[in-house]
Design a protein around this motif. Sequence first.
Motif, short mmCIF file in Angstrom:
data_model
loop_
_atom_site.label_atom_id
_atom_site.label_comp_id
_atom_site.label_asym_id
_atom_site.label_seq_id
_atom_site.Cartn_x
_atom_site.Cartn_y
_atom_site.Cartn_z
N ILE A 37 -17.79 -72.54 0.39
CA ILE A 37 -18.85 -73.03 -0.49
C ILE A 37 -18.17 -73.40 -1.80
CG2 ILE A 37 -20.97 -72.41 -1.71
CD1 ILE A 37 -21.38 -70.25 0.54
N PRO A 38 -18.23 -74.68 -2.21
CA PRO A 38 -17.55 -75.07 -3.43
C PRO A 38 -17.93 -74.16 -4.62
CG PRO A 38 -18.35 -77.00 -2.28
CD PRO A 38 -18.91 -75.80 -1.57
N GLY A 39 -16.91 -73.61 -5.26
CA GLY A 39 -17.12 -72.76 -6.43
C GLY A 39 -17.42 -71.30 -6.11
N ALA A 40 -17.47 -70.93 -4.83
CA ALA A 40 -17.81 -69.56 -4.45
C ALA A 40 -16.64 -68.90 -3.73
CB ALA A 40 -19.04 -69.54 -3.55
N GLU A 41 -16.61 -67.58 -3.77
CA GLU A 41 -15.59 -66.83 -3.04
C GLU A 41 -16.03 -66.50 -1.62
OE1 GLU A 41 -13.48 -63.61 -4.89
OE2 GLU A 41 -14.14 -64.26 -6.87
N THR A 42 -17.32 -66.49 -1.38
CA THR A 42 -17.86 -66.15 -0.07
C THR A 42 -18.11 -67.42 0.73
OG1 THR A 42 -18.94 -64.21 -1.00
CG2 THR A 42 -19.72 -64.95 1.13
N GLY A 43 -17.83 -67.38 2.02
CA GLY A 43 -18.06 -68.52 2.88
C GLY A 43 -18.98 -68.18 4.04
N LEU A 44 -19.20 -69.16 4.90
CA LEU A 44 -20.01 -69.00 6.10
C LEU A 44 -19.12 -69.18 7.32
CD1 LEU A 44 -23.21 -71.16 5.43
CD2 LEU A 44 -22.93 -68.71 5.09
N VAL A 45 -19.40 -68.44 8.38
CA VAL A 45 -18.70 -68.61 9.65
C VAL A 45 -19.73 -69.00 10.71
CG1 VAL A 45 -17.44 -67.42 11.48
CG2 VAL A 45 -16.83 -67.03 9.10
N LEU A 46 -19.46 -70.09 11.40
CA LEU A 46 -20.34 -70.58 12.46
C LEU A 46 -19.80 -70.06 13.79
CD1 LEU A 46 -20.63 -74.27 11.22
CD2 LEU A 46 -22.09 -72.32 10.64
N PHE A 47 -20.24 -68.88 14.16
CA PHE A 47 -19.70 -68.20 15.33
C PHE A 47 -20.74 -67.20 15.82
CE2 PHE A 47 -17.29 -64.77 17.37
CZ PHE A 47 -16.44 -65.49 18.21
N THR A 48 -20.90 -67.13 17.13
CA THR A 48 -21.83 -66.18 17.73
C THR A 48 -21.06 -65.22 18.61
OG1 THR A 48 -23.52 -67.91 17.74
CG2 THR A 48 -23.97 -65.94 19.05
N PRO A 49 -20.90 -63.97 18.19
CA PRO A 49 -20.20 -63.00 19.03
C PRO A 49 -20.91 -62.82 20.37
CG PRO A 49 -20.54 -62.12 16.82
CD PRO A 49 -21.35 -63.38 16.92
N GLU A 50 -20.14 -62.61 21.40
CA GLU A 50 -20.70 -62.38 22.73
C GLU A 50 -21.70 -61.23 22.66
OE1 GLU A 50 -19.18 -61.06 27.12
OE2 GLU A 50 -17.80 -62.22 25.86
N GLY A 51 -22.86 -61.43 23.28
CA GLY A 51 -23.90 -60.41 23.27
C GLY A 51 -24.86 -60.52 22.10
N HIS A 52 -24.61 -61.46 21.18
CA HIS A 52 -25.47 -61.63 20.01
C HIS A 52 -26.23 -62.96 20.03
CE1 HIS A 52 -23.97 -58.16 17.60
NE2 HIS A 52 -22.99 -58.26 18.47
N GLU A 53 -26.31 -63.57 21.19
CA GLU A 53 -26.99 -64.85 21.31
C GLU A 53 -28.46 -64.76 20.92
OE1 GLU A 53 -23.37 -64.78 23.77
OE2 GLU A 53 -25.08 -63.43 23.68
#
Length: 122
Positions: A48-64
């Motif tokens: 995220i521009p200007g931020a230290e935290t980001g997003l991850v686009l990922f679905t762990p198995e079993g969390h669908e």
Amino acid sequence: MSVISKVKFVGVPVSDQDRALAFWTEKVGLRVATDQPMGAQRWIELSIPGAETGLVLFTPEGHEDRIGTFFNGSLACDDVEHAYRKLTEKGVEFEGPPQKQPWGTFAKFKDPDGNTFVLSSR
């Protein structure tokens, strides 16, 4: 002194990583920090521009079953009204216009999977 210094990223469960990647980069304006194979999926980390935290686009198995649910957090911006107008112009779906509260202004939007996000400012 805490041994933890920050939240590095938060996960967003998605059903189609390419569609989610296009949404978050082309419509919302995040940047790809990492995109590499990880098992049957890819590990897609966005900054995220200007931020230290980001997003991850990922679905762990079993969390669908988490795909299309409410994101338990809040994304911040300087001006929700401005962000609402800009994101709406790019085709981002909001549940309604920004609402003012004593603690600040917020609006809720959805990604292509139906995950709901709160966007807020003071």
